[in-house]
Design a protein around this motif. Structure first.
Motif, PDB file in Angstrom:
ATOM      1  N   LEU A 137     -13.699  35.877-129.156  1.00 17.32           N
ATOM      2  CA  LEU A 137     -12.342  35.779-128.621  1.00 17.32           C
ATOM      3  C   LEU A 137     -12.196  36.532-127.301  1.00 17.32           C
ATOM      4  O   LEU A 137     -11.489  36.072-126.397  1.00 17.32           O
ATOM      5  CB  LEU A 137     -11.329  36.270-129.648  1.00 17.32           C
ATOM      6  CG  LEU A 137     -11.239  35.433-130.927  1.00 17.32           C
ATOM      7  CD1 LEU A 137     -10.249  36.058-131.897  1.00 17.32           C
ATOM      8  CD2 LEU A 137     -10.876  33.990-130.617  1.00 17.32           C
ATOM      9  N   LEU A 138     -12.869  37.662-127.164  1.00 18.72           N
ATOM     10  CA  LEU A 138     -12.849  38.398-125.902  1.00 18.72           C
ATOM     11  C   LEU A 138     -13.458  37.558-124.782  1.00 18.72           C
ATOM     12  O   LEU A 138     -12.900  37.460-123.688  1.00 18.72           O
ATOM     13  CB  LEU A 138     -13.600  39.721-126.040  1.00 18.72           C
ATOM     14  CG  LEU A 138     -13.692  40.569-124.777  1.00 18.72           C
ATOM     15  CD1 LEU A 138     -12.306  40.994-124.306  1.00 18.72           C
ATOM     16  CD2 LEU A 138     -14.565  41.785-125.029  1.00 18.72           C
ATOM     17  N   ARG A 139     -14.557  36.915-125.072  1.00 16.54           N
ATOM     18  CA  ARG A 139     -15.207  36.075-124.053  1.00 16.54           C
ATOM     19  C   ARG A 139     -14.355  34.848-123.708  1.00 16.54           C
ATOM     20  O   ARG A 139     -14.272  34.465-122.546  1.00 16.54           O
ATOM     21  CB  ARG A 139     -16.595  35.648-124.512  1.00 16.54           C
ATOM     22  CG  ARG A 139     -17.553  36.816-124.541  1.00 16.54           C
ATOM     23  CD  ARG A 139     -18.908  36.411-124.995  1.00 16.54           C
ATOM     24  NE  ARG A 139     -19.673  37.582-125.402  1.00 16.54           N
ATOM     25  CZ  ARG A 139     -20.967  37.690-125.246  1.00 16.54           C
ATOM     26  NH1 ARG A 139     -21.661  36.715-124.693  1.00 16.54           N
ATOM     27  NH2 ARG A 139     -21.596  38.763-125.655  1.00 16.54           N
ATOM     28  N   VAL A 140     -13.738  34.236-124.711  1.00 22.05           N
ATOM     29  CA  VAL A 140     -12.861  33.096-124.447  1.00 22.05           C
ATOM     30  C   VAL A 140     -11.673  33.544-123.597  1.00 22.05           C
ATOM     31  O   VAL A 140     -11.251  32.838-122.683  1.00 22.05           O
ATOM     32  CB  VAL A 140     -12.409  32.426-125.762  1.00 22.05           C
ATOM     33  CG1 VAL A 140     -11.312  31.398-125.509  1.00 22.05           C
ATOM     34  CG2 VAL A 140     -13.604  31.773-126.458  1.00 22.05           C
ATOM     35  N   GLY A 185     -14.752  20.931-119.625  1.00 16.89           N
ATOM     36  CA  GLY A 185     -15.092  20.560-120.993  1.00 16.89           C
ATOM     37  C   GLY A 185     -15.308  21.775-121.882  1.00 16.89           C
ATOM     38  O   GLY A 185     -14.819  21.831-123.010  1.00 16.89           O
ATOM     39  N   LEU A 186     -16.014  22.759-121.356  1.00 17.15           N
ATOM     40  CA  LEU A 186     -16.250  23.986-122.116  1.00 17.15           C
ATOM     41  C   LEU A 186     -14.936  24.719-122.357  1.00 17.15           C
ATOM     42  O   LEU A 186     -14.645  25.145-123.473  1.00 17.15           O
ATOM     43  CB  LEU A 186     -17.234  24.893-121.371  1.00 17.15           C
ATOM     44  CG  LEU A 186     -17.572  26.200-122.084  1.00 17.15           C
ATOM     45  CD1 LEU A 186     -18.468  25.931-123.289  1.00 17.15           C
ATOM     46  CD2 LEU A 186     -18.243  27.167-121.126  1.00 17.15           C
ATOM     47  N   ARG A 187     -14.140  24.838-121.315  1.00 18.65           N
ATOM     48  CA  ARG A 187     -12.847  25.512-121.455  1.00 18.65           C
ATOM     49  C   ARG A 187     -11.986  24.792-122.486  1.00 18.65           C
ATOM     50  O   ARG A 187     -11.390  25.429-123.360  1.00 18.65           O
ATOM     51  CB  ARG A 187     -12.125  25.543-120.112  1.00 18.65           C
ATOM     52  CG  ARG A 187     -10.738  26.141-120.209  1.00 18.65           C
ATOM     53  CD  ARG A 187      -9.980  25.906-118.902  1.00 18.65           C
ATOM     54  NE  ARG A 187      -8.580  26.168-119.104  1.00 18.65           N
ATOM     55  CZ  ARG A 187      -7.665  25.252-119.343  1.00 18.65           C
ATOM     56  NH1 ARG A 187      -7.988  23.985-119.425  1.00 18.65           N
ATOM     57  NH2 ARG A 187      -6.410  25.574-119.498  1.00 18.65           N
ATOM     58  N   GLU A 244     -25.634  32.577-130.204  1.00 25.13           N
ATOM     59  CA  GLU A 244     -25.929  33.262-128.937  1.00 25.13           C
ATOM     60  C   GLU A 244     -25.909  32.301-127.751  1.00 25.13           C
ATOM     61  O   GLU A 244     -25.496  32.663-126.652  1.00 25.13           O
ATOM     62  CB  GLU A 244     -27.293  33.969-129.009  1.00 25.13           C
ATOM     63  CG  GLU A 244     -27.281  35.249-129.798  1.00 25.13           C
ATOM     64  CD  GLU A 244     -26.569  36.387-129.076  1.00 25.13           C
ATOM     65  OE1 GLU A 244     -26.584  36.453-127.835  1.00 25.13           O
ATOM     66  OE2 GLU A 244     -25.991  37.220-129.792  1.00 25.13           O
ATOM     67  N   THR A 245     -26.355  31.065-127.959  1.00 28.50           N
ATOM     68  CA  THR A 245     -26.356  30.074-126.881  1.00 28.50           C
ATOM     69  C   THR A 245     -24.939  29.787-126.410  1.00 28.50           C
ATOM     70  O   THR A 245     -24.683  29.707-125.204  1.00 28.50           O
ATOM     71  CB  THR A 245     -27.046  28.774-127.346  1.00 28.50           C
ATOM     72  OG1 THR A 245     -28.373  29.077-127.760  1.00 28.50           O
ATOM     73  CG2 THR A 245     -27.072  27.732-126.243  1.00 28.50           C
ATOM     74  N   ASP A 302     -23.365  30.437-122.797  1.00 31.56           N
ATOM     75  CA  ASP A 302     -22.709  29.372-122.025  1.00 31.56           C
ATOM     76  C   ASP A 302     -21.354  29.842-121.493  1.00 31.56           C
ATOM     77  O   ASP A 302     -20.995  29.539-120.353  1.00 31.56           O
ATOM     78  CB  ASP A 302     -22.511  28.119-122.879  1.00 31.56           C
ATOM     79  CG  ASP A 302     -23.811  27.391-123.191  1.00 31.56           C
ATOM     80  OD1 ASP A 302     -24.842  27.689-122.545  1.00 31.56           O
ATOM     81  OD2 ASP A 302     -23.783  26.524-124.091  1.00 31.56           O
ATOM     82  N   ILE A 303     -20.625  30.574-122.312  1.00 35.30           N
ATOM     83  CA  ILE A 303     -19.317  31.088-121.885  1.00 35.30           C
ATOM     84  C   ILE A 303     -19.508  32.092-120.752  1.00 35.30           C
ATOM     85  O   ILE A 303     -18.804  32.026-119.731  1.00 35.30           O
ATOM     86  CB  ILE A 303     -18.553  31.711-123.067  1.00 35.30           C
ATOM     87  CG1 ILE A 303     -18.188  30.643-124.094  1.00 35.30           C
ATOM     88  CG2 ILE A 303     -17.293  32.438-122.572  1.00 35.30           C
ATOM     89  CD1 ILE A 303     -17.625  31.187-125.401  1.00 35.30           C
TER      90      ILE A 303
END
Length: 166
Positions: A14-17, A92-94, A135-136, A140-141
């Motif tokens: 959640l921190l990374r998002v 797309g990732l977002r 981890e992947t 990616d994030i």
């Protein structure tokens, strides 16, 4: 699982998002300067245009269409389209992490995302696609955050090079 064999912490995800969303929003807001320059208007008017468009996709499409107009120099045209393509690629990732439900494993496994979208097929529908976070995905994030940071710098460079309103 992490490289050490421990499950991914939901808080870490959640921190990374959150960082991804911050980087996205900050970079997307720079489209205001591109709109101002491409429309030949001031930043305040470009802000109204930007806020009137409801989606990132609509804002990017408008910037691209304006960049493709005949009055643009080749360098301006190419650089703007390159940066908008990079932003779209990261979209797309977002979207994956903004349009999902987060689920955690009560038994200590990795968290998962559950996609909040219906996919219409020829004879059926699919929904609730689940993806485990590993981890992947975290990598990616982090990579996307770094790319957005570079895009941010690229846009500011174009604003200066093309004398767009700041």
């Amino acid at each position: 699982m992490t490289a050490q064999g421990h499950p991914i912490a939901l808080d870490d995800l959640l921190l990374r998002v959150g960082k991804l969303n911050y980087a996205w929003t900050n970079t997307e807001s720079l489209l205001i300067h591109l709109l101002a320059g491409l429309c030949g208007t001031d930043k305040e008017t470009a802000t109204v245009i930007f806020l009137t468009l409801n989606t990132s996709r609509a804002r990017l499409d408008l910037v691209e269409r304006l960049a493709k107009m005949d009055r643009r120099g080749r360098d301006e045209h190419v650089r703007i389209l390159e940066v908008t393509a990079k932003i779209k690629k990261l979209g797309g990732l977002r979207n994956r992490f903004n349009h999902c439900i987060y689920a955690f494993d009560p038994d200590g496994g990795n968290p998962r995302t559950i996609l909040m979208r219906i996919a219409d097929r020829k004879h059926d529908i699919r929904m609730g696609q689940t993806n485990e976070i590993d981890e992947t995905v975290l990598s990616d994030i982090e990579s996307a955050i770094g790319t957005l940071s570079q895009i941010n710098r690229d846009i500011w460079e174009m604003v200066q090079d093309f004398h767009y309103p700041t």
